[in-house]
Motif scaffolding. Structure first.
Motif, PDB file in Angstrom:
ATOM      1  N   GLN A 140     -41.936  44.588  26.057  1.00  0.00           N
ATOM      2  CA  GLN A 140     -43.022  43.540  26.061  1.00  0.00           C
ATOM      3  C   GLN A 140     -44.115  43.580  27.008  1.00  0.00           C
ATOM      4  O   GLN A 140     -45.218  43.179  26.860  1.00  0.00           O
ATOM      5  CB  GLN A 140     -42.046  42.113  26.491  1.00  0.00           C
ATOM      6  N   ASP A 141     -43.771  44.240  28.304  1.00  0.00           N
ATOM      7  CA  ASP A 141     -44.791  44.713  29.193  1.00  0.00           C
ATOM      8  C   ASP A 141     -45.828  45.581  28.886  1.00  0.00           C
ATOM      9  O   ASP A 141     -46.971  45.455  28.762  1.00  0.00           O
ATOM     10  CB  ASP A 141     -44.035  45.239  30.422  1.00  0.00           C
TER      11      ASP A 141
ATOM     12  N   GLU B 131     -48.619  43.851  26.215  1.00  0.00           N
ATOM     13  CA  GLU B 131     -49.472  42.886  26.939  1.00  0.00           C
ATOM     14  C   GLU B 131     -50.697  43.948  27.451  1.00  0.00           C
ATOM     15  O   GLU B 131     -51.860  43.087  27.837  1.00  0.00           O
ATOM     16  CB  GLU B 131     -48.878  42.289  28.358  1.00  0.00           C
TER      17      GLU B 131
END
Length: 87
Positions: free
Chosen positions: A38-39, A42
């Motif tokens: 998820q990081d 981004e």
């Protein structure tokens, strides 16, 4: 002379505790991997390219940016058009 018993098996409580511990460690690892992905999601495509990430990750980042830009453009058009006409 007293004889001592040598247990060749572990108790069911010890086996259950180990199974729960292993399951918890597996869940933590999966959560950490998911959070890391998820990081990475981004980040933009240029940053991913600089980090040496695979091309498919860069393309997904570009597609996310294009979607975000399109959403922003649509929202700005809605804001400019006003509340609309009511007949």
């Amino acid at each position: 002379m007293t004889s001592t018993t040598i247990h060749l098996r572990r108790s069911w409580i010890a086996r259950a505790a180990e199974a729960v511990s292993d399951a918890w460690a597996t869940l933590q690892r999966r959560w950490r991997e998911r959070r890391e992905m998820q990081d990475l999601n981004e980040l933009d495509e240029a940053t991913l390219r600089d980090m040496g990430m695979p091309l498919w990750m860069q393309e997904e980042a570009r597609a996310r940016r294009d979607q975000r830009d399109m959403r922003n453009a649509i929202d700005s058009l809605r804001d400019r058009s006003g509340p609309g006409r009511f007949y």
